[in-house]
Design a protein around this motif. Structure first.
Motif, mmCIF file in Angstrom:
data_model
loop_
_atom_site.group_PDB
_atom_site.id
_atom_site.type_symbol
_atom_site.label_atom_id
_atom_site.label_comp_id
_atom_site.label_asym_id
_atom_site.label_seq_id
_atom_site.Cartn_x
_atom_site.Cartn_y
_atom_site.Cartn_z
ATOM 1 N N PRO A 10 0.793 -1.238 0.000
ATOM 2 C CA PRO A 10 0.000 0.000 0.000
ATOM 3 C C PRO A 10 0.822 1.283 0.000
ATOM 4 N N PHE A 11 2.092 1.208 0.414
ATOM 5 C CA PHE A 11 2.899 2.421 0.560
ATOM 6 C C PHE A 11 3.744 2.731 -0.676
ATOM 7 N N ILE A 12 3.842 1.790 -1.614
ATOM 8 C CA ILE A 12 4.781 1.956 -2.734
ATOM 9 C C ILE A 12 4.404 3.104 -3.659
ATOM 10 N N PRO A 13 3.140 3.261 -4.080
ATOM 11 C CA PRO A 13 2.835 4.374 -4.992
ATOM 12 C C PRO A 13 3.241 5.733 -4.432
ATOM 13 N N ALA A 14 2.895 6.018 -3.169
ATOM 14 C CA ALA A 14 3.228 7.318 -2.579
ATOM 15 C C ALA A 14 4.742 7.475 -2.406
ATOM 16 N N LEU A 15 5.439 6.407 -1.964
ATOM 17 C CA LEU A 15 6.887 6.486 -1.776
ATOM 18 C C LEU A 15 7.609 6.721 -3.102
ATOM 19 N N SER A 16 7.159 6.054 -4.156
ATOM 20 C CA SER A 16 7.823 6.207 -5.455
ATOM 21 C C SER A 16 7.634 7.606 -6.018
ATOM 22 N N ARG A 17 6.470 8.214 -5.743
ATOM 23 C CA ARG A 17 6.258 9.585 -6.207
ATOM 24 C C ARG A 17 7.080 10.570 -5.377
ATOM 25 N N ARG A 18 7.214 10.299 -4.084
ATOM 26 C CA ARG A 18 7.928 11.226 -3.196
ATOM 27 C C ARG A 18 9.447 11.144 -3.414
ATOM 28 N N LEU A 19 9.990 9.921 -3.479
ATOM 29 C CA LEU A 19 11.442 9.742 -3.581
ATOM 30 C C LEU A 19 11.922 9.629 -5.023
ATOM 31 N N GLY A 20 11.028 9.236 -5.923
ATOM 32 C CA GLY A 20 11.443 8.899 -7.279
ATOM 33 C C GLY A 20 11.743 7.408 -7.369
ATOM 34 N N GLY A 21 11.424 6.817 -8.506
ATOM 35 C CA GLY A 21 11.589 5.368 -8.646
ATOM 36 C C GLY A 21 13.013 4.905 -8.475
ATOM 37 N N ALA A 22 13.968 5.609 -9.090
ATOM 38 C CA ALA A 22 15.370 5.181 -9.029
ATOM 39 C C ALA A 22 15.903 5.268 -7.599
ATOM 40 N N ARG A 23 15.638 6.385 -6.907
ATOM 41 C CA ARG A 23 16.128 6.516 -5.530
ATOM 42 C C ARG A 23 15.551 5.438 -4.624
#
Length: 388
Positions: A70-83
């Protein structure tokens, strides 16, 4: 919430370098993950740990997939996919170091859960990148190639234990090095991959369940089918008096079919459509369940388990293809995260349910459980086709 349909271009430039980097990233990660399952089971068995505790310990990794999804979409937008991918690779390597230092089943429970938590974002991000940059006309073959190579990576992990053994630090060093190599590959490929999709309306995992419940059930079925067969086929074979060596060879044949057939199934999806090809895979799984008791002691068991391996994992490959056909933007990354959740639930629920069936009705509970699962998905696909 809405989903956008991806247009089908007549000609599209294929970013091969980015694709190769993405596939290499997740394949190296798969090698490390494929190594940890048997390695930790061997160590626990030497310590005299009960089979129930060994199974519970192994279940922590798919539980980590469920917890983190559940947390991956928000984390990927916040940090960026590569980071986020680089961070997860480093944290996975550190977790495996701690596992190597703490040879205790109870200490491993939360650590193996963390491995699942750190592995999950990398798969979600990689599949989102790959779907985003793959031209529609080539999506079947490229996603099939991706599935085949990643399956081979999982197979290489256990095979590497034949070189290092299962004692001491050498096998852990291979896993740690693979996790770190994954991070370096992401650093190298980062300039060529797209940003995490930001267009469209934000979609939660629950919202995606409403948009595509059948796709998620297909992923659940693929995960449960694979885990049931890999964990309980030895019990089924032993009940029929088959030697351990033969059972292990049949499981190897199953995994080989898994790795080899995905490109073919992807090409069939391009020629005949992803939905008819998925229906073929489901019906082939069901046919295998009916044939297994009849051919187990005959030579036909070898082509049966080979095809079984291909078509059962093919359900997941074709689900990925349909995901790319139907969704873009934020709905796409939410869909990939929901796929990870469905895979984790299927991986955790399948084996205990089938094991209970085998306790109730004997060894034929294995093909019966797999057949029931395939039948429910087949009926669901037919019902959806009639509605559309």
């Amino acid at each position: 919430m809405s989903a956008e349909t991806i247009p089908s271009p007549t000609r599209a430039r294929i970013p091969w370098a980015a694709m190769a980097g993405i596939i290499a990233t997740v394949t190296v990660f798969a090698v490390a993950q494929g190594l940890t399952y048997p390695l930790l089971s061997f160590i626990l068995e030497r310590q005299g740990t009960t089979s129930g505790l060994i199974g519970l310990s192994a279940a922590m990794t798919p539980l980590g997939f469920i917890v983190s999804a559940p947390f991956i979409p928000a984390l990927s937008r916040r940090l960026g996919g590569a980071r986020l991918a680089i961070l997860c690779a480093i944290l996975a390597a550190l977790t495996l170091i701690v596992i190597g230092l703490m040879q205790n089943v109870w200490a491993w429970m939360p650590l193996r859960l963390l491995l699942g938590v750190f592995a999950n974002p990398l798969y979600v991000i990689s599949e989102t990148w790959l779907i985003s940059i793959t031209p529609a006309l080539r999506r079947g073959r490229i996603m099939g190639l991706y599935s085949s190579i990643v399956s081979a990576g999982f197979a290489i992990g256990p095979l590497s234990l034949g070189l290092t053994g299962t004692e001491g630090w050498p096998p852990f060093v291979i896993g740690i090095a693979a996790f770190l190599a994954c991070g370096f590959i992401v650093i190298a490929v980062a300039p060529r991959v797209p940003k995490m999709p930001g267009e469209g309306e934000a979609t939660s995992l629950g919202g995606f369940l409403v948009l595509a419940p059948l796709l998620l059930f297909a992923v659940f079925t693929a995960a449960a089918f694979e885990q049931i067969l890999l964990s309980l086929f030895a019990v089924y074979g032993a009940a029929l008096g088959s030697a351990e060596g033969r059972i292990a060879s049949l499981l190897t044949c199953f995994i080989a079919g898994n790795a080899v057939m995905q490109i073919l199934l992807g090409r069939l999806a391009e020629l005949f459509g992803s939905k008819p090809t998925m229906a073929f895979c489901v019906l082939a799984c069901l046919a295998g369940c009916l044939l297994l008791p009849l051919v187990f002691d005959a030579w036909l068991i070898w082509p049966l388990v080979f095809v079984w391996g291909g078509v059962s994992f093919g359900i997941y490959t074709l689900s990925l293809i349909q995901l790319g056909e139907r969704f873009t933007g934020k709905a796409l990354i939410a869909g990939n995260a929901a796929f990870a959740l469905a895979w984790g639930v299927g991986g955790m629920a399948g084996s205990p349910a089938a094991g209970s069936a085998m306790q109730l009705i004997g060894h034929q509970g294995l093909p019966s459980s797999l057949g029931l699962l395939s039948c429910v998905l087949a009926v669901s696909l037919m019902a959806e086709r009639r509605r559309s």
